[in-house]
Each structure stands twice: as structure tokens, then as C-alpha cells.
Write an enzyme that holds these catalytic residues in place. Structure first.
Site, PDB file in Angstrom:
ATOM      1  N   ASP A 160     -22.474  88.863  23.141  1.00 30.37           N
ATOM      2  CA  ASP A 160     -22.467  88.200  21.831  1.00 30.37           C
ATOM      3  C   ASP A 160     -21.074  88.265  21.214  1.00 30.37           C
ATOM      4  O   ASP A 160     -20.560  87.270  20.676  1.00 30.37           O
ATOM      5  CB  ASP A 160     -23.490  88.880  20.921  1.00 30.37           C
ATOM      6  CG  ASP A 160     -23.426  88.364  19.494  1.00 30.37           C
ATOM      7  OD1 ASP A 160     -23.681  87.168  19.279  1.00 30.37           O
ATOM      8  OD2 ASP A 160     -23.102  89.156  18.592  1.00 30.37           O
ATOM      9  N   GLU A 211     -26.437  85.846  26.773  1.00 35.39           N
ATOM     10  CA  GLU A 211     -25.402  86.706  26.208  1.00 35.39           C
ATOM     11  C   GLU A 211     -25.144  87.912  27.107  1.00 35.39           C
ATOM     12  O   GLU A 211     -23.988  88.335  27.289  1.00 35.39           O
ATOM     13  CB  GLU A 211     -25.813  87.178  24.815  1.00 35.39           C
ATOM     14  CG  GLU A 211     -25.760  86.078  23.764  1.00 35.39           C
ATOM     15  CD  GLU A 211     -26.205  86.555  22.397  1.00 35.39           C
ATOM     16  OE1 GLU A 211     -25.597  86.121  21.404  1.00 35.39           O
ATOM     17  OE2 GLU A 211     -27.157  87.351  22.316  1.00 35.39           O
TER      18      GLU A 211
END
EC number: 3.1.26.3
Length: 246
Positions: free
Chosen positions: A66, A134
Site C-alpha cells: 500500500d 497490494e
């Protein structure tokens, strides 16, 4: 050649399949499969590292991925939109890395097929697609560094999906838009969760949206947040002219 084969430990058939499929997705040769395998371990497996005793699942890699995704997108927007101020750039980045968009990316790459879990895949929520996407970025960073992360994000996110002019008009939250309109117009609104009598195997939430005391829309989804967003979206289209003209 035979000596090299003895020195290099051959991959198992499962690892060979994973290696080949992974290479197609990331676009380069992975060096350490360990990172990538961890990117697809669901916490339900309850796997722990033999040496450290720490849990082995994709959640820490998801956190790292992320951050890397956000950094690459921020750098791209900084260069691509020199006139954009901090608020504009932040808003655009949020649109690109929205949970909805990340879930779409994970689905398009069919990442769920790699996930190891004791939970039936049909029981997973939509967000797992974005979560493992992610986590994959986090694995790429640990395996090959920032430059390869950037190349992957360019190939899989920026080139096929990022169109700045189109993103400017994209609505990422109908609920926020509806609430903002209500506040400007001094209208009373309320989201009310009511009993869901559906027979789905996965629990659903139902929401009624009231405007000035009257029900204007309803929403139903696997979470309260999603149900409220669905109700807000329906309300937005019911009052689109008033909302867009104010």
C-alpha cells in the site's frame, strides 16, 4: 550442466506452475519465491515462521505494498500534473488507489487463484482482491526493489487505467457527495440499518436512507458501509439534477 543441476535445487511442480504464472503477471523473473508465496497466505491458515514463531500471512506485505503503490502514484502525479496543488494531487491519488479500483485490479489478474486459505473462496469479501494485489507489490519490493515496483505499477495500473482528465470527474463516494449536498441545502438525512431477512450464506446488511423524514432509497450489501454507499448512489441518481446544479 549436470553439475549445475545438482547445485541448484529444482523447483517442485507446484512451485514451477507458480513461478511461470507469477512471471506472466509481474513481467520479470522473480528471484525469491518465498516473498511471493507469503503474499497469498490468508491468516486462516495460521502459519508461523519456524525460526521466529511469527505469523506468516499477507497482511504485513499488504501494508508495505500500500505504501509503495501510494509513493509511485504520488511521484507520477507530481510529474504529470505540475499545476496540481496538494489537495488536488491527494484527491487524484485517492481515486487511483481506491479500494474499488484495487479490487478490480486484483480480479483482472485473477490473483485469488493463488490464495491459500481454510476459508472457502466464495465466502471472501470483495476486498481480498485488492488486499493481495497490494501484498504482491510488497513482495516485489522485497524481492527486486523500488525500480521493479515502479515498473510493475506502471504496467498494471498507470498505463492501462490512469487517465487524469477522466479521473477528475469520477465519483469515488456517493455517500460523501450526498451528505455534502444535504449539508449545503440544510436538509435532514439519516441512514437506518434494518433487519435483513435474506437467506444468503454470507450475512448481508440492509439500509434505508431518509431525507427530511421520508425514505428515498435502500441499499443491501455484505457490510453496513457498502449498503450505505449503495443507498447513497441510488439517492444521487434520484436527485442528480439538484445535486449537480448546486
Amino acid at each position: 550442466m549436470s553439475l549445475i543441476r545438482k547445485i541448484i535445487k529444482p523447483r517442485t511442480a507446484r512451485d514451477e506452475y507458480f513461478f511461470v504464472e507469477l512471471k506472466k503477471i509481474i513481467g520479470f523473473i522473480p528471484k525469491n519465491l518465498h516473498y511471493y508465496k507469503k503474499a497469498f497466505i490468508h491468516r486462516s491458515i495460521q502459519e508461523v515462521d519456524k525460526e521466529s514463531g511469527l505469523p506468516q500471512n499477507y497482511e504485513r506485505l499488504e501494508f508495505l505494498g500500500d505504501a509503495m503503490l501510494s509513493a509511485v502514484i504520488a511521484a507520477y502525479l507530481f510529474e504529470e500534473v505540475p499545476s496540481g496543488d496538494e489537495g488536488y494531487l491527494t484527491q487524484m491519488r485517492s481515486k487511483i488507489v481506491s479500494r474499488e479500483h484495487l479490487n478490480e485490479l486484483g480480479r483482472d489478474l485473477d490473483l485469488l487463484k493463488f490464495v491459500k486459505s481454510t476459508v472457502a473462496k466464495s465466502k471472501f469479501g470483495e476486498n481480498i482482491h485488492g488486499n493481495v494485489f497490494e501484498a504482491l507489490i510488497g513482495a516485489i519490493y522485497l524481492d527486486r526493489g523500488y525500480n521493479f515496483c515502479e515498473k510493475f505499477i506502471q504496467k498494471r495500473v498507470i498505463i492501462p487505467y490512469v487517465d487524469v482528465p477522466k479521473l477528475e470527474g469520477k465519483i469515488t463516494s456517493y455517500k460523501s457527495l450526498f451528505i455534502e449536498w444535504c449539508q449545503k441545502q440544510k436538509k435532514d438525512f439519516q441512514y437506518e440499518v434494518y433487519e435483513d431477512t435474506g437467506k444468503d450464506t454470507v450475512k448481508h446488511f440492509s439500509v434505508k436512507l431518509f431525507l427530511d423524514g421520508k425514505i428515498i432509497s435502500k441499499g443491501r450489501a455484505t457490510s453496513k458501509k457498502k449498503a450505505e454507499e449503495t443507498a447513497s448512489k441510488r439517492a444521487y441518481f434520484a436527485f442528480q439534477n439538484e445535486i449537480t446544479n448546486n
